[in-house]
Design a protein around this motif. Sequence first.
Motif, short mmCIF file in Angstrom:
data_model
loop_
_atom_site.label_atom_id
_atom_site.label_comp_id
_atom_site.label_asym_id
_atom_site.label_seq_id
_atom_site.Cartn_x
_atom_site.Cartn_y
_atom_site.Cartn_z
N LYS A 1 21.53 8.68 0.98
CA LYS A 1 22.54 7.94 1.74
C LYS A 1 22.14 6.48 1.86
CE LYS A 1 24.32 11.67 4.53
NZ LYS A 1 23.77 12.54 5.56
N GLN A 2 23.16 5.60 1.83
CA GLN A 2 22.90 4.16 1.90
C GLN A 2 22.33 3.80 3.28
OE1 GLN A 2 26.19 1.91 0.52
NE2 GLN A 2 25.14 -0.04 0.68
N ASN A 3 22.95 4.30 4.35
CA ASN A 3 22.47 4.14 5.74
C ASN A 3 21.89 2.76 6.07
OD1 ASN A 3 23.15 6.55 6.73
ND2 ASN A 3 21.17 7.54 6.48
N GLY A 4 21.92 2.41 7.33
CA GLY A 4 21.41 1.08 7.71
C GLY A 4 20.03 1.16 8.34
N TRP A 5 19.03 1.60 7.59
CA TRP A 5 17.67 1.67 8.14
C TRP A 5 17.01 0.29 8.16
CZ3 TRP A 5 16.09 6.25 10.03
CH2 TRP A 5 16.58 7.43 9.47
N SER A 6 16.21 0.03 9.21
CA SER A 6 15.21 -1.04 9.11
C SER A 6 14.03 -0.38 8.43
CB SER A 6 14.73 -1.51 10.48
OG SER A 6 15.79 -1.87 11.27
N SER A 7 13.21 -1.16 7.73
CA SER A 7 12.12 -0.49 7.03
C SER A 7 10.84 -1.30 7.02
CB SER A 7 12.54 -0.16 5.59
OG SER A 7 12.75 -1.35 4.88
N TYR A 8 9.74 -0.55 6.83
CA TYR A 8 8.41 -1.17 6.76
C TYR A 8 7.64 -0.46 5.65
CZ TYR A 8 3.55 -2.14 7.96
OH TYR A 8 2.23 -2.50 7.91
N TYR A 9 6.95 -1.23 4.82
CA TYR A 9 6.13 -0.62 3.77
C TYR A 9 4.77 -1.32 3.74
CZ TYR A 9 4.65 1.33 -0.69
OH TYR A 9 3.96 2.02 -1.66
N HIS A 10 3.73 -0.52 3.74
CA HIS A 10 2.38 -1.09 3.59
C HIS A 10 1.65 -0.38 2.46
CE1 HIS A 10 -1.50 -2.83 4.41
NE2 HIS A 10 -2.01 -1.61 4.27
N ARG A 11 1.03 -1.17 1.59
CA ARG A 11 0.30 -0.62 0.44
C ARG A 11 -1.15 -1.06 0.59
NH1 ARG A 11 -1.19 -1.86 -4.87
NH2 ARG A 11 -0.39 -0.40 -6.41
N GLU A 12 -2.05 -0.08 0.77
CA GLU A 12 -3.47 -0.42 0.97
C GLU A 12 -4.19 -0.36 -0.37
OE1 GLU A 12 -4.67 -1.11 4.19
OE2 GLU A 12 -6.41 -1.88 3.10
N SER A 13 -4.67 -1.51 -0.86
CA SER A 13 -5.44 -1.52 -2.11
C SER A 13 -6.44 -2.65 -2.07
CB SER A 13 -4.51 -1.65 -3.32
OG SER A 13 -3.87 -2.90 -3.29
N ARG A 14 -7.48 -2.55 -2.91
CA ARG A 14 -8.53 -3.56 -2.89
C ARG A 14 -8.02 -4.87 -3.49
NH1 ARG A 14 -12.98 -0.58 -6.17
NH2 ARG A 14 -11.11 -0.31 -7.42
N THR A 15 -7.23 -4.79 -4.57
CA THR A 15 -6.60 -5.97 -5.15
C THR A 15 -5.15 -5.60 -5.42
OG1 THR A 15 -7.02 -5.25 -7.40
CG2 THR A 15 -8.74 -6.60 -6.39
N ASN A 16 -4.31 -6.60 -5.66
CA ASN A 16 -2.88 -6.32 -5.88
C ASN A 16 -2.65 -5.33 -7.01
OD1 ASN A 16 -1.99 -7.86 -3.89
ND2 ASN A 16 -1.25 -9.57 -5.16
N PHE A 17 -3.45 -5.46 -8.10
CA PHE A 17 -3.18 -4.65 -9.28
C PHE A 17 -3.82 -3.26 -9.20
CE2 PHE A 17 -3.99 -3.37 -13.74
CZ PHE A 17 -2.66 -3.17 -14.08
N ASP A 18 -4.69 -3.06 -8.21
CA ASP A 18 -5.37 -1.77 -8.07
C ASP A 18 -4.35 -0.69 -7.67
OD1 ASP A 18 -7.52 -0.14 -8.07
OD2 ASP A 18 -8.45 -0.93 -6.25
N TYR A 19 -4.68 0.58 -8.01
CA TYR A 19 -3.88 1.69 -7.48
C TYR A 19 -4.04 1.68 -5.96
CZ TYR A 19 -4.03 3.68 -12.21
OH TYR A 19 -3.92 3.89 -13.55
N SER A 20 -3.00 2.05 -5.23
CA SER A 20 -3.14 2.03 -3.77
C SER A 20 -3.99 3.21 -3.31
CB SER A 20 -1.77 2.05 -3.08
OG SER A 20 -1.14 3.28 -3.29
N SER A 21 -4.78 3.01 -2.25
CA SER A 21 -5.58 4.09 -1.67
C SER A 21 -4.67 4.97 -0.81
CB SER A 21 -6.69 3.53 -0.81
OG SER A 21 -7.55 2.78 -1.61
N PHE A 22 -3.75 4.33 -0.14
CA PHE A 22 -2.69 5.05 0.57
C PHE A 22 -1.55 4.07 0.79
CE2 PHE A 22 -5.36 3.31 3.99
CZ PHE A 22 -4.43 2.72 4.82
N ASN A 23 -0.39 4.59 1.07
CA ASN A 23 0.69 3.70 1.48
C ASN A 23 1.51 4.34 2.59
OD1 ASN A 23 2.85 5.08 -0.06
ND2 ASN A 23 1.67 4.33 -1.82
#
Length: 272
Positions: free
Chosen positions: A164-186
Amino acid sequence: MKEKKEIEWYFPECFDEASCLLKKEGVIPHGGGTSIRRASLGHLFGLIELSHLPMHYFLVDDGIIEIGATNTFSDVIENIRKIDPKHILVKSLWQAASTPLRNRITIGGSIAYFPIWSDLMGSLIALDAEVTLIGKNEGIYPITQYVNDRNLRNGTLIKDIKFKQNGWSSYYHRESRTNFDYSSFNITILLKTTKTKIEDIRIVLVGCTKKYKRLIELEKYFKGKKVTKINSEEILGSIDVTFPAKKLGSPEYISHLAGIQLKRGFEEILNS
Ligand SMILES: Cc1cc2nc3c(=O)[nH]c(=O)nc-3n(C[C@H](O)[C@H](O)[C@H](O)COP(=O)(O)OP(=O)(O)OC[C@H]3O[C@@H](n4cnc5c(N)ncnc54)[C@H](O)[C@@H]3O)c2cc1C
């Protein structure tokens, strides 16, 4: 000398043809191909290249967004940005890998493969997305059912996802050592508020011991509460998620860090 095995490529143009190919032993779909490495080709006899199938659509109809499986991460960012520049998928996917990889990685391949560093799956789980399958298990399934039921994956092709398109506000955090690294968690948080109260909230962690966890208990705690009455310090004690050891650190360190990042996430989204 041992003869080198040739892998056959198939280029189906319709779903009936693709369904027949899926029945062949050792023949699997090829989306972006970014995870089909040489090392895993030993048991394969053929690859079904999906780009000739009519699955490259992006539709918005009656409040439902429908994304064909061969759309790449870059396609999704470009299309969703036009209707909602702050959409959770825009926030999460642009952080994945690198530009050349985002131009190759497909939605279908990323759902089927679901790496523990996925920047896609937290959003889709939080959005309660549905997956359309072709082949042996034809039908429409909740994304979590597809993820948890291995039987659904054999001999099937992901055609598209919808939510559904819905009107959510949203937050995303990507934990990684460098930008190009795989994330440890998100962390993915979706939020809906009335003037003062939390109407609905979805919280999903990806990268933990069981690959992902939706924090249902915490969602229940939040629902109906006044935004001003939320004490994020208090919430931290109730989070029950474990992590495997990663390059970033020990399981204890990562759990601690995830708690801190969740707290920051709540504070940011509740104050926005
Ligand atoms: C160096 C590198 C860094 C990366 N970093 C990130 C990152 O930060 N964040 C992130 O989210 N991803 C990242 N990825 C991508 C991720 O690891 C996977 O490679 C990707 O999700 C697989 O998508 P694909 O389209 O390439 O699938 P493919 O490699 O083509 O296929 C993956 C699996 O899914 C199956 N499959 C493919 N399409 C379908 C379909 N439509 N229906 C059913 N089954 C299908 C295939 O048979 C195969 O088993 C990275 C990849 C690389 C190589």
